[in-house]
Motif scaffolding. Structure first.
Motif, short mmCIF file in Angstrom:
data_model
loop_
_atom_site.label_atom_id
_atom_site.label_comp_id
_atom_site.label_asym_id
_atom_site.label_seq_id
_atom_site.Cartn_x
_atom_site.Cartn_y
_atom_site.Cartn_z
N GLY A 18 0.80 -1.21 0.00
CA GLY A 18 0.00 0.00 0.00
C GLY A 18 0.84 1.26 0.00
N THR A 19 2.01 1.20 0.63
CA THR A 19 2.88 2.37 0.71
C THR A 19 3.57 2.66 -0.60
OG1 THR A 19 3.28 1.94 3.07
CG2 THR A 19 4.84 3.38 1.93
N ILE A 20 4.07 1.62 -1.26
CA ILE A 20 4.90 1.84 -2.44
C ILE A 20 4.15 1.69 -3.76
CG2 ILE A 20 6.92 1.04 -1.19
CD1 ILE A 20 6.81 -1.54 -2.83
N SER A 21 2.92 1.21 -3.73
CA SER A 21 2.21 0.96 -4.99
C SER A 21 2.01 2.23 -5.80
CB SER A 21 0.85 0.30 -4.71
OG SER A 21 0.05 1.10 -3.85
N GLY A 22 1.69 3.33 -5.11
CA GLY A 22 1.50 4.59 -5.83
C GLY A 22 2.77 5.08 -6.49
N PHE A 23 3.89 4.88 -5.82
CA PHE A 23 5.17 5.29 -6.40
C PHE A 23 5.53 4.42 -7.59
CE2 PHE A 23 9.82 4.82 -6.61
CZ PHE A 23 10.17 6.15 -6.88
N LEU A 24 5.36 3.09 -7.44
CA LEU A 24 5.70 2.17 -8.53
C LEU A 24 4.82 2.39 -9.75
CD1 LEU A 24 6.28 -1.16 -6.56
CD2 LEU A 24 8.00 0.42 -7.45
N ALA A 25 3.61 2.87 -9.54
CA ALA A 25 2.70 3.14 -10.66
C ALA A 25 2.91 4.51 -11.26
CB ALA A 25 1.26 3.00 -10.18
N GLY A 26 3.82 5.30 -10.68
CA GLY A 26 4.03 6.65 -11.18
C GLY A 26 2.86 7.56 -10.89
N ALA A 27 2.13 7.29 -9.80
CA ALA A 27 0.95 8.07 -9.46
C ALA A 27 1.27 9.22 -8.51
CB ALA A 27 -0.11 7.18 -8.83
N TYR A 28 2.36 9.11 -7.77
CA TYR A 28 2.75 10.19 -6.87
C TYR A 28 3.58 11.25 -7.59
CZ TYR A 28 1.44 7.01 -3.05
OH TYR A 28 0.76 6.17 -2.20
N VAL A 29 4.50 10.78 -8.38
CA VAL A 29 5.40 11.66 -9.12
C VAL A 29 5.38 11.23 -10.58
CG1 VAL A 29 7.76 12.52 -9.35
CG2 VAL A 29 6.88 11.87 -7.09
N PRO A 30 5.10 12.13 -11.53
CA PRO A 30 5.11 11.74 -12.95
C PRO A 30 6.45 11.17 -13.37
CG PRO A 30 4.13 13.92 -12.66
CD PRO A 30 4.72 13.54 -11.33
N PHE A 31 6.42 10.24 -14.30
CA PHE A 31 7.64 9.59 -14.74
C PHE A 31 8.66 10.60 -15.27
CE2 PHE A 31 4.95 5.77 -14.96
CZ PHE A 31 5.77 4.90 -14.29
#
Length: 291
Positions: free
Chosen positions: A188-201
């Motif tokens: 749950g913590t890293i999924s947003g980062f791995l999906a590029g949802a927190y910071v654009p690629f």
């Protein structure tokens, strides 16, 4: 077949009976929305304004909402798939397997019951989130047309199937509820980062972006962003020829791995292969656990 459906129904009831289990399955998506509302939204909107000085603020805002909702739906397919397998972990730890094994049920039926329930749970919640996103975007002046919505539904179900198989395999390797809880928190913590949802690629170093793009989570997010942002991206970049490709690459709406362009067809194939491979591995592992 009736036995499989009965077991699936039983697993669905066991999952939805625990409201906190449902909540924690959605926690990562909720965090993403809150981050966008209170922190990330203003920063990313400012970045878009600098890149497209002639764009209207309303168009920027609508594009950002579409982009964020695409990430929310994709993350939900992953976290709910993993959360749904908690029923398997609970049965394993509480030794309910012993009761199942002395019943006339076949082990293959038990295995299919767990796998099917994980997919159904993920599909129900993820499609509900997609429906909420579509309704919100329509009320905001955007939203998808019928073909785009059908495409988004298909992508959502594909992600649910692939990630349910992956989650079931991972769950088959875990033997305690504490370890599963820790894993769920980590995902749950890293999924947003791995999906590029927190910071654009586009804002990440190239090496980091390439590693993330090679993972199925980023590719699934790219696939999901296609139909959700197609209309708003076209409106946003209408007055700036050529900007659509640049913005699409920056925000992970299109993706490439080195010289390889990750087309939607290629990503769909990758997710199907991933799902089939881990479905086989999960079935084998769960079957062994039931001996």
């Amino acid at each position: 077949m009736n036995a499989v459906l009965t077991l699936t129904h039983r697993n669905l009831r066991a999952f939805f009976r625990e409201r906190m289990r449902v909540f924690f399955s959605l926690l990562a998506a909720i965090i993403l929305v809150l981050l966008y509302v209170f922190f990330l939204g203003a920063q990313i909107s400012a970045s878009l304004t600098d890149r497209l000085p002639g764009a209207q603020a309303a168009d920027i805002d609508l594009f950002m909402r579409s982009w964020v909702f695409a990430g929310v739906v994709m993350i939900t397919t992953l976290t709910t798939s993993l959360g749904a397998t908690s029923v398997f972990i609970e049965d394993r730890v509480s030794h309910r397997f012993d009761d199942f094994l002395i019943s006339p049920l076949r082990r293959t039926h038990l295995t299919l019951g767990y796998l099917l329930s994980a997919f159904v749970i993920s599909a129900i919640i993820s499609l509900l989130i997609l429906a909420i996103a579509q309704a919100y975007l329509l009320l905001s002046g955007g939203g998808m047309n019928a073909p785009q919505l059908l495409s988004a539904v298909g992508i959502t179900l594909l992600c649910c199937a692939s990630f349910s198989a992956l989650s079931a395999f991972i769950a088959s390797l875990i033997s305690s509820e504490g370890a599963f809880s820790a894993l769920s928190t980590l995902v749950g913590t890293i999924s947003g980062f791995l999906a590029g949802a927190y910071v654009p690629f586009g804002a990440l170093p190239a090496a980091v972006g390439n590693v993330m793009t090679a993972l199925p989570f980023a590719q699934a997010a790219t696939l999901m962003r296609g139909p959700l942002t197609e209309n708003t991206l076209a409106t946003l970049t209408d007055s700036t020829p050529g900007a659509g490709a640049e913005i699409g690459e920056y925000f992970g709406i299109t993706a490439s791995l080195g010289d390889l362009s990750l087309t939607p067809g290629l990503i769909v194939t990758y997710l199907i292969v991933l799902g089939v491979v881990f479905l086989g591995l999960a079935s084998w592992r769960i079957g062994r656990s039931l001996r």
